[in-house]
Design a protein around this motif. Structure first.
Motif, PDB file in Angstrom:
ATOM      1  N   MET A  21       0.830  -1.204   0.000  1.00  0.00           N
ATOM      2  CA  MET A  21       0.000   0.000   0.000  1.00  0.00           C
ATOM      3  C   MET A  21       0.867   1.257   0.000  1.00  0.00           C
ATOM      4  N   LEU A  22       1.744   1.366   1.009  1.00  0.00           N
ATOM      5  CA  LEU A  22       2.633   2.531   1.125  1.00  0.00           C
ATOM      6  C   LEU A  22       4.061   2.029   1.252  1.00  0.00           C
ATOM      7  N   GLU A  23       4.976   2.630   0.480  1.00  0.00           N
ATOM      8  CA  GLU A  23       6.365   2.183   0.526  1.00  0.00           C
ATOM      9  C   GLU A  23       7.316   3.373   0.461  1.00  0.00           C
ATOM     10  N   ILE A  24       8.323   3.339   1.321  1.00  0.00           N
ATOM     11  CA  ILE A  24       9.394   4.331   1.339  1.00  0.00           C
ATOM     12  C   ILE A  24      10.688   3.616   0.977  1.00  0.00           C
ATOM     13  N   LYS A  25      11.466   4.224   0.085  1.00  0.00           N
ATOM     14  CA  LYS A  25      12.759   3.641  -0.297  1.00  0.00           C
ATOM     15  C   LYS A  25      13.853   4.709  -0.231  1.00  0.00           C
ATOM     16  N   GLY A  26      14.895   4.413   0.545  1.00  0.00           N
ATOM     17  CA  GLY A  26      16.094   5.233   0.581  1.00  0.00           C
ATOM     18  C   GLY A  26      15.860   6.699   0.901  1.00  0.00           C
ATOM     19  N   LEU A  27      14.954   6.973   1.829  1.00  0.00           N
ATOM     20  CA  LEU A  27      14.540   8.348   2.093  1.00  0.00           C
ATOM     21  C   LEU A  27      15.579   9.106   2.915  1.00  0.00           C
ATOM     22  N   SER A  60      -2.681  -3.436   7.146  1.00  0.00           N
ATOM     23  CA  SER A  60      -1.823  -3.751   8.289  1.00  0.00           C
ATOM     24  C   SER A  60      -1.697  -2.568   9.237  1.00  0.00           C
ATOM     25  N   ILE A  61      -1.201  -2.846  10.450  1.00  0.00           N
ATOM     26  CA  ILE A  61      -0.750  -1.807  11.373  1.00  0.00           C
ATOM     27  C   ILE A  61       0.750  -1.995  11.535  1.00  0.00           C
ATOM     28  N   VAL A  62       1.509  -0.986  11.141  1.00  0.00           N
ATOM     29  CA  VAL A  62       2.964  -1.023  11.231  1.00  0.00           C
ATOM     30  C   VAL A  62       3.413   0.049  12.214  1.00  0.00           C
ATOM     31  N   ALA A  63       4.281  -0.323  13.150  1.00  0.00           N
ATOM     32  CA  ALA A  63       4.726   0.592  14.196  1.00  0.00           C
ATOM     33  C   ALA A  63       6.127   1.107  13.915  1.00  0.00           C
ATOM     34  N   LEU A  71       0.103   3.484   9.804  1.00  0.00           N
ATOM     35  CA  LEU A  71       1.505   3.638  10.183  1.00  0.00           C
ATOM     36  C   LEU A  71       1.508   4.390  11.501  1.00  0.00           C
ATOM     37  N   LEU A  72       1.944   3.700  12.550  1.00  0.00           N
ATOM     38  CA  LEU A  72       1.774   4.166  13.924  1.00  0.00           C
ATOM     39  C   LEU A  72       3.107   4.581  14.525  1.00  0.00           C
ATOM     40  N   VAL A  73       3.190   5.829  14.973  1.00  0.00           N
ATOM     41  CA  VAL A  73       4.314   6.295  15.784  1.00  0.00           C
ATOM     42  C   VAL A  73       3.839   6.336  17.227  1.00  0.00           C
ATOM     43  N   LYS A 104       1.702  -4.535  20.897  1.00  0.00           N
ATOM     44  CA  LYS A 104       0.500  -5.338  21.110  1.00  0.00           C
ATOM     45  C   LYS A 104      -0.444  -5.260  19.910  1.00  0.00           C
ATOM     46  N   TYR A 105      -0.578  -4.063  19.330  1.00  0.00           N
ATOM     47  CA  TYR A 105      -1.601  -3.875  18.299  1.00  0.00           C
ATOM     48  C   TYR A 105      -1.058  -3.918  16.873  1.00  0.00           C
ATOM     49  N   ALA A 106       0.222  -3.642  16.687  1.00  0.00           N
ATOM     50  CA  ALA A 106       0.793  -3.700  15.344  1.00  0.00           C
ATOM     51  C   ALA A 106       1.189  -5.131  15.001  1.00  0.00           C
ATOM     52  N   SER A 107       1.362  -5.394  13.715  1.00  0.00           N
ATOM     53  CA  SER A 107       1.804  -6.721  13.273  1.00  0.00           C
ATOM     54  C   SER A 107       3.269  -6.724  12.875  1.00  0.00           C
ATOM     55  N   TYR A 108       3.794  -5.536  12.563  1.00  0.00           N
ATOM     56  CA  TYR A 108       5.190  -5.416  12.126  1.00  0.00           C
ATOM     57  C   TYR A 108       5.723  -4.093  12.647  1.00  0.00           C
ATOM     58  N   GLY A 109       7.039  -4.037  12.860  1.00  0.00           N
ATOM     59  CA  GLY A 109       7.601  -2.810  13.407  1.00  0.00           C
ATOM     60  C   GLY A 109       8.998  -2.515  12.900  1.00  0.00           C
ATOM     61  N   TYR A 110       9.336  -1.228  12.953  1.00  0.00           N
ATOM     62  CA  TYR A 110      10.684  -0.754  12.622  1.00  0.00           C
ATOM     63  C   TYR A 110      11.193   0.056  13.802  1.00  0.00           C
ATOM     64  N   VAL A 111      12.446  -0.156  14.171  1.00  0.00           N
ATOM     65  CA  VAL A 111      13.088   0.624  15.227  1.00  0.00           C
ATOM     66  C   VAL A 111      14.015   1.632  14.571  1.00  0.00           C
ATOM     67  N   LEU A 112      13.776   2.910  14.830  1.00  0.00           N
ATOM     68  CA  LEU A 112      14.578   3.974  14.242  1.00  0.00           C
ATOM     69  C   LEU A 112      15.582   4.507  15.255  1.00  0.00           C
ATOM     70  N   GLU A 113      16.749   4.855  14.746  1.00  0.00           N
ATOM     71  CA  GLU A 113      17.795   5.449  15.569  1.00  0.00           C
ATOM     72  C   GLU A 113      18.586   6.411  14.691  1.00  0.00           C
ATOM     73  N   SER A 114      18.657   7.663  15.121  1.00  0.00           N
ATOM     74  CA  SER A 114      19.403   8.691  14.373  1.00  0.00           C
ATOM     75  C   SER A 114      18.986   8.767  12.912  1.00  0.00           C
ATOM     76  N   GLY A 115      17.680   8.619  12.673  1.00  0.00           N
ATOM     77  CA  GLY A 115      17.152   8.842  11.338  1.00  0.00           C
ATOM     78  C   GLY A 115      17.166   7.666  10.394  1.00  0.00           C
ATOM     79  N   HIS A 116      17.576   6.494  10.859  1.00  0.00           N
ATOM     80  CA  HIS A 116      17.504   5.330   9.978  1.00  0.00           C
ATOM     81  C   HIS A 116      17.070   4.097  10.766  1.00  0.00           C
TER      82      HIS A 116
END
Length: 248
Positions: A1-7, A29-32, A195-197, A206-218
């Motif tokens: 649905m929504l995709e970010i590449k190399g931002l 989906s719910i992505v955190a 897309l949940l922050v 608990k509520y999302a199915s997938y997640g990304y951990v960000l640190e210093s912008g990546h």
């Protein structure tokens, strides 16, 4: 649905907000997005909704696509009309307008054949308290009710993707649980991608199915929320858990 590449995002021409960030939000989906303050979570949402110019920020590299279509250079109102609605941190309701007037203000982005009143009735079905408050000034609502109204405005726009920034901020735990149960219901029943922050990593996982951990912008870590919740670093730094050895 929504995709970010190399931002990549730069503020004021020199300050790096994001670096080579890539992520996906699948249909329904719910992505955190997890991470400490300043990690780039809110910047990611603002890049998608094109709010960055308001803060002297700009995307310098990368792509943002919605169902394969590039939305990177679209104006914010055009992005909303494509089906991406940003519920900003701090709620930003129109405090000197009534609840129903706030919903009316969101109809500029409404798509499809559903009538305005039917859209409002749907909001009131998910958030019955707003029906009781429909003629009350939004500035006099509680924090939880204002958050419900902010999400309700998104629903009026008939979104395909909701960018949801810190919905638990400043709210009591019981209200947070209530709002997240409704968010999950909206996701399940309307197939809206989210897309949940969220600083509250426990409830996000608990509520999302997938997640990304960000640190210093990546992104430094990604995976299913089950895998992230089992990760010892996540447990220590975001869930407040330590093993018995460290406790001793």
């Amino acid at each position: 649905m929504l995709e970010i590449k190399g931002l990549e995002v730069i503020y004021q021409g020199v300050i790096q907000g994001l670096s080579d960030l890539s992520l996906k939000v699948p249909q329904g989906s719910i992505v955190a997005l997890l991470g400490a303050n300043g990690a780039g979570k809110t910047t990611t949402l603002k890049a998608i909704s094109n709010f960055l110019p308001l803060e002297d920020g700009r995307v310098t590299k990368g792509t943002i696509t919605l169902e394969g279509d590039n939305i990177l250079k679209l104006a914010p109102h055009e992005i909303v009309r494509r089906g991406v609605f940003h519920v900003r941190e701090g709620r930003y309701v129109f405090s000197d307008m009534t609840v129903e007037e706030n919903l009316i203000a969101a109809t500029f982005a409404k798509k499809g054949s559903q009538s305005r009143q039917a859209a409002f009735d749907e909001v009131y079905t998910y958030f019955p308290i707003l029906s009781q408050r429909r003629r009350q000034m939004a500035g006099y609502l509680s924090g939880g009710e204002q958050q419900m109204l902010a999400i309700g405005r998104a629903l009026v726009a008939d979104p395909r993707v909701i960018l949801l920034d810190e919905p638990s901020l400043g709210l009591a735990p019981l209200i947070v649980n209530e709002i997240f149960e409704i968010i999950a219901r909206i996701n399940r029943e309307k197939k809206v991608s989210i897309l949940l922050v969220e600083q509250n990593a426990m409830i996000a996982l608990k509520y999302a199915s997938y997640g990304y951990v960000l640190e210093s912008g990546h992104s430094v870590l990604e995976g299913t929320t089950q895998d992230l919740a089992a990760n010892k670093d996540i447990q220590k730094f975001y869930l407040g858990r330590v093993d018995e050895f460290e406790q001793a």
